[in-house]
Write a protein that holds these residues in place. Sequence first.
Motif, PDB file in Angstrom:
ATOM      1  N   LYS A 116       1.108   6.959  -6.664  1.00  0.00           N
ATOM      2  CA  LYS A 116       0.041   7.920  -6.970  1.00  0.00           C
ATOM      3  C   LYS A 116       0.488   9.333  -6.659  1.00  0.00           C
ATOM      4  O   LYS A 116       0.144  10.279  -7.397  1.00  0.00           O
ATOM      5  N   GLU A 117       1.255   9.511  -5.598  1.00  0.00           N
ATOM      6  CA  GLU A 117       1.760  10.828  -5.255  1.00  0.00           C
ATOM      7  C   GLU A 117       2.703  11.338  -6.333  1.00  0.00           C
ATOM      8  O   GLU A 117       2.645  12.504  -6.724  1.00  0.00           O
ATOM      9  N   ALA A 118       3.537  10.452  -6.864  1.00  0.00           N
ATOM     10  CA  ALA A 118       4.477  10.840  -7.921  1.00  0.00           C
ATOM     11  C   ALA A 118       3.711  11.193  -9.208  1.00  0.00           C
ATOM     12  O   ALA A 118       4.112  12.114  -9.937  1.00  0.00           O
ATOM     13  N   GLU A 119       2.632  10.464  -9.482  1.00  0.00           N
ATOM     14  CA  GLU A 119       1.833  10.755 -10.674  1.00  0.00           C
ATOM     15  C   GLU A 119       1.139  12.101 -10.576  1.00  0.00           C
ATOM     16  O   GLU A 119       0.970  12.785 -11.579  1.00  0.00           O
ATOM     17  N   SER A 120       0.712  12.481  -9.398  1.00  0.00           N
ATOM     18  CA  SER A 120      -0.016  13.730  -9.227  1.00  0.00           C
ATOM     19  C   SER A 120       0.905  14.957  -9.238  1.00  0.00           C
ATOM     20  O   SER A 120       0.405  16.076  -9.326  1.00  0.00           O
ATOM     21  N   GLU A 121       2.183  14.743  -9.128  1.00  0.00           N
ATOM     22  CA  GLU A 121       3.110  15.888  -9.133  1.00  0.00           C
ATOM     23  C   GLU A 121       3.420  16.366 -10.502  1.00  0.00           C
ATOM     24  O   GLU A 121       3.320  16.138 -11.514  1.00  0.00           O
ATOM     25  N   LEU A 144       0.835  -1.197   0.000  1.00  0.00           N
ATOM     26  CA  LEU A 144       0.000   0.000   0.000  1.00  0.00           C
ATOM     27  C   LEU A 144       0.870   1.248   0.000  1.00  0.00           C
ATOM     28  O   LEU A 144       0.586   2.208  -0.722  1.00  0.00           O
ATOM     29  N   HIS A 145       1.928   1.245   0.766  1.00  0.00           N
ATOM     30  CA  HIS A 145       2.874   2.358   0.799  1.00  0.00           C
ATOM     31  C   HIS A 145       3.430   2.637  -0.599  1.00  0.00           C
ATOM     32  O   HIS A 145       3.483   3.791  -1.047  1.00  0.00           O
ATOM     33  N   LEU A 146       3.832   1.571  -1.296  1.00  0.00           N
ATOM     34  CA  LEU A 146       4.375   1.742  -2.650  1.00  0.00           C
ATOM     35  C   LEU A 146       3.327   2.317  -3.598  1.00  0.00           C
ATOM     36  O   LEU A 146       3.635   3.199  -4.418  1.00  0.00           O
ATOM     37  N   LYS A 147       2.078   1.843  -3.503  1.00  0.00           N
ATOM     38  CA  LYS A 147       1.007   2.366  -4.351  1.00  0.00           C
ATOM     39  C   LYS A 147       0.751   3.840  -4.076  1.00  0.00           C
ATOM     40  O   LYS A 147       0.568   4.633  -5.003  1.00  0.00           O
ATOM     41  N   LEU A 148       0.724   4.212  -2.793  1.00  0.00           N
ATOM     42  CA  LEU A 148       0.489   5.597  -2.428  1.00  0.00           C
ATOM     43  C   LEU A 148       1.625   6.504  -2.913  1.00  0.00           C
ATOM     44  O   LEU A 148       1.367   7.608  -3.405  1.00  0.00           O
ATOM     45  N   LYS A 149       2.845   6.026  -2.821  1.00  0.00           N
ATOM     46  CA  LYS A 149       3.980   6.821  -3.319  1.00  0.00           C
ATOM     47  C   LYS A 149       3.888   6.984  -4.838  1.00  0.00           C
ATOM     48  O   LYS A 149       4.201   8.036  -5.377  1.00  0.00           O
TER      49      LYS A 149
END
Length: 117
Positions: A112-117, A105-110
């Motif tokens: 998604k965070e990278a995609e939104s930047e 889950l941590h990897l997925k959240l990171k």
Amino acid sequence: MEIKKLQELEVFASLLTKATEFNMLKPYHNREDMYTAKLFFSGYNDLNLAVMDIVKVCITALYAMEESGDDRKLASALTIAEVLQIALDLMPMEESQLLDNCYKLHLKLKEKEAESE
């Protein structure tokens, strides 16, 4: 003489009945001659550190066995094997799966965070 022994036994039995010191072992699911002993840890980190300490002690003992010419090596090896089995029994395997899931889950959240930047 017999009366005195019986009186002493009665006093001893009375003390034993009222004893509060027998706290370590608890009956195991009402099975005769089976008991459990609980261990207490402040958390999973504490548990893992205890298991690591057990393994380290066993490693040290095995190295010491190699260096000694003792005839009791087999008995010592069996004792070490029993201690290592306890360490294995203490390992929180189900909780490890939860940690794996948290990591994914941590990897997925990171991601998604990278995609939104």
